[in-house]
Design a protein around this motif. Structure first.
Motif, PDB file in Angstrom:
ATOM      1  N   GLY A  38      58.470  12.233   8.973  1.00  0.00           N
ATOM      2  CA  GLY A  38      57.858  13.511   8.977  1.00  0.00           C
ATOM      3  C   GLY A  38      56.936  13.864  10.113  1.00  0.00           C
ATOM      4  N   LEU A  39      57.016  13.155  11.125  1.00  0.00           N
ATOM      5  CA  LEU A  39      56.702  13.223  12.653  1.00  0.00           C
ATOM      6  C   LEU A  39      57.732  13.432  13.628  1.00  0.00           C
ATOM      7  CD1 LEU A  39      54.005  10.322  12.506  1.00  0.00           C
ATOM      8  CD2 LEU A  39      53.590  12.737  11.780  1.00  0.00           C
ATOM      9  N   THR A  40      57.138  14.317  14.691  1.00  0.00           N
ATOM     10  CA  THR A  40      58.091  14.220  15.870  1.00  0.00           C
ATOM     11  C   THR A  40      57.956  13.004  16.529  1.00  0.00           C
ATOM     12  OG1 THR A  40      56.128  15.129  17.300  1.00  0.00           O
ATOM     13  CG2 THR A  40      57.898  16.682  15.943  1.00  0.00           C
ATOM     14  N   PRO A  41      58.644  12.296  17.464  1.00  0.00           N
ATOM     15  CA  PRO A  41      58.416  11.160  17.974  1.00  0.00           C
ATOM     16  C   PRO A  41      57.009  11.504  19.014  1.00  0.00           C
ATOM     17  CG  PRO A  41      60.922  11.782  18.223  1.00  0.00           C
ATOM     18  CD  PRO A  41      60.102  12.967  17.565  1.00  0.00           C
ATOM     19  N   GLN A  42      56.836  12.421  19.593  1.00  0.00           N
ATOM     20  CA  GLN A  42      55.669  12.547  20.394  1.00  0.00           C
ATOM     21  C   GLN A  42      54.446  12.526  19.422  1.00  0.00           C
ATOM     22  OE1 GLN A  42      55.291  16.415  22.461  1.00  0.00           O
ATOM     23  NE2 GLN A  42      54.315  15.190  24.237  1.00  0.00           N
ATOM     24  N   GLN A  43      54.397  13.038  18.328  1.00  0.00           N
ATOM     25  CA  GLN A  43      53.430  12.886  17.386  1.00  0.00           C
ATOM     26  C   GLN A  43      52.868  11.357  17.123  1.00  0.00           C
ATOM     27  OE1 GLN A  43      54.633  15.476  14.410  1.00  0.00           O
ATOM     28  NE2 GLN A  43      53.098  17.124  14.626  1.00  0.00           N
ATOM     29  N   HIS A  44      54.174  10.561  16.803  1.00  0.00           N
ATOM     30  CA  HIS A  44      54.045   9.450  16.510  1.00  0.00           C
ATOM     31  C   HIS A  44      53.571   8.557  17.588  1.00  0.00           C
ATOM     32  CE1 HIS A  44      55.904   5.056  16.446  1.00  0.00           C
ATOM     33  NE2 HIS A  44      54.795   4.985  15.674  1.00  0.00           N
ATOM     34  N   GLN A  45      53.954   8.890  19.128  1.00  0.00           N
ATOM     35  CA  GLN A  45      53.349   8.250  20.218  1.00  0.00           C
ATOM     36  C   GLN A  45      51.893   8.352  20.234  1.00  0.00           C
ATOM     37  OE1 GLN A  45      55.610   9.546  23.387  1.00  0.00           O
ATOM     38  NE2 GLN A  45      57.530   8.640  22.572  1.00  0.00           N
ATOM     39  N   ALA A  46      51.568   9.921  20.021  1.00  0.00           N
ATOM     40  CA  ALA A  46      50.063  10.155  19.914  1.00  0.00           C
ATOM     41  C   ALA A  46      49.245   9.432  19.155  1.00  0.00           C
ATOM     42  CB  ALA A  46      49.959  11.798  19.999  1.00  0.00           C
ATOM     43  N   LEU A  47      49.708   9.275  17.867  1.00  0.00           N
ATOM     44  CA  LEU A  47      48.918   8.759  16.733  1.00  0.00           C
ATOM     45  C   LEU A  47      48.641   7.245  17.248  1.00  0.00           C
ATOM     46  CD1 LEU A  47      50.298  10.085  13.444  1.00  0.00           C
ATOM     47  CD2 LEU A  47      48.106  10.766  14.623  1.00  0.00           C
ATOM     48  N   LEU A  48      49.568   6.809  17.783  1.00  0.00           N
ATOM     49  CA  LEU A  48      49.678   5.154  18.181  1.00  0.00           C
ATOM     50  C   LEU A  48      48.607   5.016  19.318  1.00  0.00           C
ATOM     51  CD1 LEU A  48      50.578   2.145  17.626  1.00  0.00           C
ATOM     52  CD2 LEU A  48      52.732   2.594  19.075  1.00  0.00           C
ATOM     53  N   ALA A  49      48.895   5.959  20.269  1.00  0.00           N
ATOM     54  CA  ALA A  49      47.842   5.929  21.440  1.00  0.00           C
ATOM     55  C   ALA A  49      46.420   6.021  21.043  1.00  0.00           C
ATOM     56  CB  ALA A  49      48.385   6.903  22.461  1.00  0.00           C
ATOM     57  N   ILE A  50      46.038   7.218  19.992  1.00  0.00           N
ATOM     58  CA  ILE A  50      44.801   7.199  19.756  1.00  0.00           C
ATOM     59  C   ILE A  50      44.455   6.261  18.764  1.00  0.00           C
ATOM     60  CG2 ILE A  50      43.422   8.702  17.940  1.00  0.00           C
ATOM     61  CD1 ILE A  50      45.201  10.929  18.698  1.00  0.00           C
ATOM     62  N   LYS A  51      45.194   5.320  17.976  1.00  0.00           N
ATOM     63  CA  LYS A  51      44.461   4.180  17.375  1.00  0.00           C
ATOM     64  C   LYS A  51      44.243   3.256  18.349  1.00  0.00           C
ATOM     65  CE  LYS A  51      44.067   1.660  13.960  1.00  0.00           C
ATOM     66  NZ  LYS A  51      42.693   1.937  13.059  1.00  0.00           N
ATOM     67  N   GLY A  52      45.289   2.963  19.399  1.00  0.00           N
ATOM     68  CA  GLY A  52      44.963   1.836  20.532  1.00  0.00           C
ATOM     69  C   GLY A  52      43.860   2.029  21.296  1.00  0.00           C
ATOM     70  N   LEU A  53      43.500   3.426  21.519  1.00  0.00           N
ATOM     71  CA  LEU A  53      42.491   3.518  22.601  1.00  0.00           C
ATOM     72  C   LEU A  53      41.300   3.291  21.774  1.00  0.00           C
ATOM     73  CD1 LEU A  53      43.787   6.698  24.396  1.00  0.00           C
ATOM     74  CD2 LEU A  53      43.333   4.575  25.632  1.00  0.00           C
ATOM     75  N   SER A  54      41.379   3.736  20.395  1.00  0.00           N
ATOM     76  CA  SER A  54      39.972   3.606  19.523  1.00  0.00           C
ATOM     77  C   SER A  54      39.531   2.190  19.270  1.00  0.00           C
ATOM     78  CB  SER A  54      40.388   4.197  18.335  1.00  0.00           C
ATOM     79  OG  SER A  54      40.551   5.556  18.408  1.00  0.00           O
ATOM     80  N   VAL A  55      40.750   1.102  19.523  1.00  0.00           N
ATOM     81  CA  VAL A  55      40.277  -0.173  19.039  1.00  0.00           C
ATOM     82  C   VAL A  55      39.224  -0.658  19.968  1.00  0.00           C
ATOM     83  CG1 VAL A  55      41.263  -2.555  19.123  1.00  0.00           C
ATOM     84  CG2 VAL A  55      42.576  -0.715  17.781  1.00  0.00           C
ATOM     85  N   GLY A  56      39.490  -0.479  21.344  1.00  0.00           N
ATOM     86  CA  GLY A  56      38.393  -1.249  22.239  1.00  0.00           C
ATOM     87  C   GLY A  56      37.379  -0.155  22.734  1.00  0.00           C
ATOM     88  N   GLY A  57      37.517   0.967  22.195  1.00  0.00           N
ATOM     89  CA  GLY A  57      36.608   2.187  22.678  1.00  0.00           C
ATOM     90  C   GLY A  57      36.670   3.489  21.917  1.00  0.00           C
ATOM     91  N   GLN A  58      36.773   4.543  22.738  1.00  0.00           N
ATOM     92  CA  GLN A  58      37.233   5.775  22.414  1.00  0.00           C
ATOM     93  C   GLN A  58      38.118   6.443  22.875  1.00  0.00           C
ATOM     94  OE1 GLN A  58      33.086   6.602  23.479  1.00  0.00           O
ATOM     95  NE2 GLN A  58      32.407   6.744  21.414  1.00  0.00           N
ATOM     96  N   ALA A  59      38.895   7.311  22.047  1.00  0.00           N
ATOM     97  CA  ALA A  59      40.227   7.956  22.570  1.00  0.00           C
ATOM     98  C   ALA A  59      39.311   9.597  22.855  1.00  0.00           C
ATOM     99  CB  ALA A  59      41.104   8.006  21.608  1.00  0.00           C
ATOM    100  N   THR A  60      39.930   9.985  24.093  1.00  0.00           N
ATOM    101  CA  THR A  60      39.835  11.166  24.554  1.00  0.00           C
ATOM    102  C   THR A  60      41.195  11.948  24.855  1.00  0.00           C
ATOM    103  OG1 THR A  60      39.555  10.862  26.797  1.00  0.00           O
ATOM    104  CG2 THR A  60      37.501  10.830  25.619  1.00  0.00           C
ATOM    105  N   ILE A  61      40.997  13.299  25.014  1.00  0.00           N
ATOM    106  CA  ILE A  61      42.283  13.878  25.433  1.00  0.00           C
ATOM    107  C   ILE A  61      42.640  13.388  26.544  1.00  0.00           C
ATOM    108  CG2 ILE A  61      43.159  16.167  25.835  1.00  0.00           C
ATOM    109  CD1 ILE A  61      41.717  17.372  23.407  1.00  0.00           C
ATOM    110  N   ALA A  62      41.998  13.312  27.715  1.00  0.00           N
ATOM    111  CA  ALA A  62      42.350  12.734  29.184  1.00  0.00           C
ATOM    112  C   ALA A  62      42.963  11.598  28.997  1.00  0.00           C
ATOM    113  CB  ALA A  62      41.016  12.656  29.936  1.00  0.00           C
ATOM    114  N   MET A  63      42.297  10.476  28.242  1.00  0.00           N
ATOM    115  CA  MET A  63      43.130   9.280  28.016  1.00  0.00           C
ATOM    116  C   MET A  63      44.281   9.418  27.223  1.00  0.00           C
ATOM    117  SD  MET A  63      39.798   7.241  26.442  1.00  0.00           S
ATOM    118  CE  MET A  63      38.666   6.369  27.595  1.00  0.00           C
ATOM    119  N   LEU A  64      44.405  10.372  26.250  1.00  0.00           N
ATOM    120  CA  LEU A  64      45.716  10.435  25.741  1.00  0.00           C
ATOM    121  C   LEU A  64      46.889  10.934  26.584  1.00  0.00           C
ATOM    122  CD1 LEU A  64      47.298  10.423  23.130  1.00  0.00           C
ATOM    123  CD2 LEU A  64      46.547  12.595  22.499  1.00  0.00           C
TER     124      LEU A  64
END
Length: 141
Positions: A38-64
């Protein structure tokens, strides 16, 4: 660094072509799996990026934006759609109120868990062919 055609061997062309093919197979699988969830490929990539960035710190829009290799305003629009779909939320950093962090919702985490498990299985299936391509000796080695 660009390499002229004259200095490329046929084996190197084949290695690059085989590597690109393996990547395309994985990306095609990924796009189909995202759509099935139920996601677009870009939404999936964004969710994965947010999760990955959050593991070691914080996810911001600039980082995304950096992780998705897109412009800041495009990342903002994507995050807006994720927030509207209850997949992410913005959280103001209490230590720096100018900073806004991105957080996945429980709904997004459930979807991402399923997609990530499927992606890891697909990577394991592709692993032998990827290893063969990457192990090939190159005349430049």
């Amino acid at each position: 660094m660009a390499t002229s055609k004259a200095s490329m061997s046929d084996a190197e062309y084949q290695q690059l072509a085989d590597f690109r093919y393996a990547l395309r197979l994985f990306l095609d699988f990924s796009a189909r799996a995202a759509r099935a969830a139920g996601l677009t490929p870009q939404q999936h990539q964004a969710l994965l990026a947010i999760k990955g960035l959050s593991v070691g710190g914080q996810a911001t829009i600039a980082m995304l934006a950096e992780r998705l290799v897109c412009r800041h305003h495009s990342a903002v629009e994507l995050v807006d759609r994720l927030v509207d779909s209850n997949l992410a939320r913005r959280r103001v950093d209490p230590a720096d109120r100018r900073r806004v962090d991105l957080v996945l919702t429980a709904k997004a985490q459930r979807i991402l868990d399923r997609l990530s498990a499927a992606h890891l299985n697909e990577l394991q299936a592709l692993r032998p062919s990827l290893e063969r391509v990457l192990r090939r000796d190159s005349p430049r080695d």
